[in-house]
Design a protein around this motif. Structure first.
Motif, PDB file in Angstrom:
ATOM      1  N   GLY A 100       0.831  -1.199   0.000  1.00 57.59           N
ATOM      2  CA  GLY A 100       0.000   0.000   0.000  1.00 57.59           C
ATOM      3  C   GLY A 100       0.867   1.252   0.000  1.00 57.59           C
ATOM      4  N   LYS A 101       2.062   1.120   0.550  1.00 58.98           N
ATOM      5  CA  LYS A 101       2.957   2.278   0.634  1.00 58.98           C
ATOM      6  C   LYS A 101       3.307   2.805  -0.753  1.00 58.98           C
ATOM      7  N   ASN A 175      -5.038   4.313  11.642  1.00 60.04           N
ATOM      8  CA  ASN A 175      -3.763   4.087  12.306  1.00 60.04           C
ATOM      9  C   ASN A 175      -3.218   5.480  12.606  1.00 60.04           C
ATOM     10  N   ASP A 203      -7.912   5.437   2.632  1.00 58.45           N
ATOM     11  CA  ASP A 203      -7.024   4.316   2.932  1.00 58.45           C
ATOM     12  C   ASP A 203      -7.814   3.330   3.787  1.00 58.45           C
ATOM     13  N   TYR A 206      -7.310  -1.198   6.917  1.00 58.10           N
ATOM     14  CA  TYR A 206      -7.770  -1.875   8.153  1.00 58.10           C
ATOM     15  C   TYR A 206      -9.278  -2.146   8.120  1.00 58.10           C
ATOM     16  N   SER A 237      -1.468  -6.516   3.566  1.00 59.61           N
ATOM     17  CA  SER A 237      -0.602  -6.615   4.751  1.00 59.61           C
ATOM     18  C   SER A 237      -1.354  -6.940   6.028  1.00 59.61           C
ATOM     19  N   LYS A 238      -2.506  -6.308   6.226  1.00 57.16           N
ATOM     20  CA  LYS A 238      -3.166  -6.416   7.533  1.00 57.16           C
ATOM     21  C   LYS A 238      -4.206  -7.539   7.541  1.00 57.16           C
ATOM     22  N   ARG A 246       4.659  -7.546   0.301  1.00 60.82           N
ATOM     23  CA  ARG A 246       4.625  -6.249  -0.359  1.00 60.82           C
ATOM     24  C   ARG A 246       3.608  -6.219  -1.503  1.00 60.82           C
TER      25      ARG A 246
HETATM   26  C1  LIG Z   1      -2.859   3.258   7.339  1.00 65.68           C
HETATM   27  C2  LIG Z   1      -1.895   2.473   6.553  1.00 65.68           C
HETATM   28  N1  LIG Z   1      -1.946   2.524   5.213  1.00 65.68           N
HETATM   29  C3  LIG Z   1      -1.097   1.838   4.458  1.00 65.68           C
HETATM   30  C4  LIG Z   1      -0.111   1.044   5.020  1.00 65.68           C
HETATM   31  C5  LIG Z   1       0.816   0.354   4.064  1.00 65.68           C
HETATM   32  O1  LIG Z   1       1.030  -0.955   4.276  1.00 65.68           O
HETATM   33  P1  LIG Z   1       1.762  -1.853   3.193  1.00 65.68           P
HETATM   34  O2  LIG Z   1       2.732  -0.982   2.455  1.00 65.68           O
HETATM   35  O3  LIG Z   1       2.445  -2.912   3.990  1.00 65.68           O
HETATM   36  O4  LIG Z   1       0.698  -2.396   2.293  1.00 65.68           O
HETATM   37  C6  LIG Z   1       0.001   0.972   6.409  1.00 65.68           C
HETATM   38  C7  LIG Z   1       1.073   0.188   7.043  1.00 65.68           C
HETATM   39  O5  LIG Z   1       1.378   0.286   8.199  1.00 65.68           O
HETATM   40  C8  LIG Z   1      -0.919   1.692   7.201  1.00 65.68           C
HETATM   41  O6  LIG Z   1      -0.883   1.654   8.529  1.00 65.68           O
END
Ligand SMILES: Cc1ncc(COP(=O)(O)O)c(C=O)c1O
Length: 398
Positions: A100-101, A175, A203, A206, A237-238, A246
Motif C-alpha cells: 500500500g505504501k 492508524n 485508505d 484496516y 498486509s493487515k 509487499r
Molecule cells: C494506514 C496504513 N496505510 C497503508 C499502510 C501500508 O502498508 P503496506 O505498504 O504494507 O501495504 C500501512 C502500514 O502500516 C498503514 O498503517
C-alpha cells in the motif's frame, strides 16, 4: 557527500526506526516487548503460501504487466464489489503496487504539485505528510481531538478546504487512533468534498479489523459522483498478514490509475509475480480465520485499554478498529526518570523502552505529541506483561 535537497524534506519512517531500536536491544539479550510494529503477529494463512509455492513451481517467475496480472485485478474488483459495494473495471481502474505504501507514494506524486494543498486529519499514519511534501504540496493538518473520537468534524473539514485543495485524506479504521467514521459522518464529508474541487484518498487497509459491531463504509460507495472523486487504497498486509509480501492496490478513475501505472513503470515495474498469484488465493478465500484473529485482537484491545486507563497519568480512548491504541501520555510530562525530566512523547517512548522494556512509537510521529502508539498485534501474554511493566515504570517516576 552531497545529497539532493529533496532528501532534506524526507524523514525516515519513525515506526520502522522504533522497530529497529527494539530489535537492537533484543539482540543485546534484553527482553523487549515490541508494541511498535504495524503488522499482525499471525502468520500468513497456509492456503495463501501454498498458492505462492504453486506459482513458483509453475514458473510464474517473470515480469507481469506493470499494473498486475489480470486475474488478480479481477479478484480485487470482485472483492471490492462484495465487501465495499463498489464496481470497478479490472482492465482500467485498478493498479497493483508494491505494498500500500507504493500506492501512497505514486498516487500523491501523480496528483500533487507545487501550489496544491492536501488536507490530512491528525493524528494519522506516518507516510502521507512526508510524501506529500516531497511531491511539492502544502500539507494542511486538521488536528482532531479525543472528545471527537479523533475524527474531524464537518466544520473543521470545511474550514481546511480552499480552492487549492486537491486531496482530502481519510483513513478509517485509523492508524494510530483506531477511530472509525460512520456512514452518517462520511455522508457529511462527501457533501463538503463534492461542493469543493477536491478528491478523496481513502485508505481502507484496516477495513476488516473492526470491533463492537462497527461497520466499514467506503466513502466511494455513497454515490457515483463520490466514486468519481475517490481513490480507494487497500492492501494485503493487515487482513492477510502479508506485510513481507509487499502487495497493495489502488482503485479509482482510469486516467489516474493510468498515470500511476506510468510512474510505476519507471520505478518498480510490477509487484512480485508469485506474490500476485498468492494475492488471488487471499482474496478468493477462505476468510474464516479472520474471525478468530479479530476476536483475539479484541481480547487484547479490551485488556490493554482497561490496563492503561488504570495507570495514573495515562488515558486511552477505546479503539473501534485496526490494532493500535493511542493513549494520552502528556500526564507524564514534567515527571522525572533516571535520565532526567520527561518532556515529550519521545521522552515517554524512550523511558518505556529503557525502563519498561516496551517499545512504542511517539505520538509526534503521527502529528500529536501528547500521545504514544502501542500496537497490540502481539501475544496476549506480551500485552499482559507489557501493561504491568508500564504500570511499574510509571510508578517509579518522580
Ligand atoms: C494506514 C496504513 N496505510 C497503508 C499502510 C501500508 O502498508 P503496506 O505498504 O504494507 O501495504 C500501512 C502500514 O502500516 C498503514 O498503517
Amino acid at each position: 557527500m552531497r545529497l539532493a535537497t529533496r532528501m532534506s524534506k524526507l524523514p525516515p519512517s519513525p515506526t520502522l526506526a522504533m522497530n529497529a531500536k527494539a530489535a537492537e536491544l533484543r539482540a543485546q539479550g534484553k527482553d523487549v516487548i515490541s508494541f511498535a510494529a504495524g503488522e499482525p503477529d499471525f502468520d500468513t494463512p497456509d492456503h495463501i503460501k501454498e498458492a505462492a509455492v504453486k506459482a513458483l513451481k509453475e514458473g510464474k517467475t517473470k515480469y507481469t504487466e506493470v499494473r498486475g496480472i489480470l486475474p488478480l485485478r479481477e479478484a480485487i474488483c470482485d472483492w471490492a464489489a462484495e465487501h465495499k459495494g463498489l464496481r470497478y473495471d479490472p482492465k482500467k481502474q485498478v493498479v497493483v503496487t508494491v505494498g500500500g505504501k507504493q500506492s501512497v507514494f505514486d498516487l500523491l506524486h501523480v496528483l500533487l504539485e507545487g501550489g496544491d494543498e492536501i488536507v490530512i486529519p491528525a493524528p494519522i499514519w506516518v507516510a502521507y505528510e512526508p510524501v506529500a511534501v516531497l511531491a511539492g504540496a502544502k500539507v494542511v493538518l486538521v488536528q482532531t481531538s479525543e472528545e471527537n473520537g479523533f475524527k474531524f468534524t464537518p466544520e473543521e473539514l470545511k474550514a481546511a478546504i480552499t480552492p487549492r485543495t486537491r486531496l482530502v485524506v481519510l483513513n478509517s479504521p485509523c492508524n494510530p487512533t483506531g477511530c472509525v467514521y460512520s456512514r452518517k459522518e462520511l455522508e457529511r464529508i462527501a457533501e463538503i468534498v463534492l461542493a469543493s474541487g477536491a478528491m478523496v484518498l481513502t485508505d481502507e487497509i484496516y477495513g476488516k479489523i473492526l470491533y463492537d459491531g462497527e461497520e466499514h463504509v467506503s466513502i466511494a460507495s455513497l454515490s457515483p459522483e463520490m466514486k468519481e472523486r475517490t481513490l480507494v487504497l487497500d492492501g494485503f498486509s493487515k487482513t492477510y498478514a502479508m506485510t513481507g509480501w509487499r502487495l497493495g492496490y489502488t482503485l479509482g478513475p482510469a486516467p489516474i490509475i493510468e498515470a500511476m501505472d506510468t510512474l510505476q513503470s519507471q520505478s518498480t515495474s510490477n509487484a512480485v509475480t508469485f506474490a500476485q498469484w498468492a494475492g488471488i488465493a487471499a482474496l478468493r478465500g477462505p476468510h474464516d480465520y479472520l474471525k478468530g484473529w479479530v476476536a483475539e485482537y479484541d481480547r487484547r484491545r479490551r485488556f490493554i485499554a482497561a490496563g492503561l486507563n488504570a495507570i495514573p497519568g495515562l488515558s486511552a480512548v477505546m479503539p473501534k478498529g485496526a490494532f493500535y491504541i493511542f493513549p494520552r501520555v502528556s500526564g507524564l510530562f514534567g515527571r522525572k526518570g533516571p535520565n532526567g525530566t520527561i518532556r515529550d512523547s519521545n521522552g515517554v517512548a524512550l523511558y518505556f523502552l529503557e525502563h519498561a522494556e516496551c517499545a512504542g512509537v511517539p505520538g509526534s510521529a503521527f502529528g500529536d505529541d501528547g500521545f504514544i502508539r502501542l500496537s497490540y498485534a502481539t501475544s496476549f501474554e506480551n500485552v499482559q506483561k507489557g501493561v504491568e511493566r508500564i504500570r511499574a515504570a510509571v510508578g517509579q517516576l518522580g
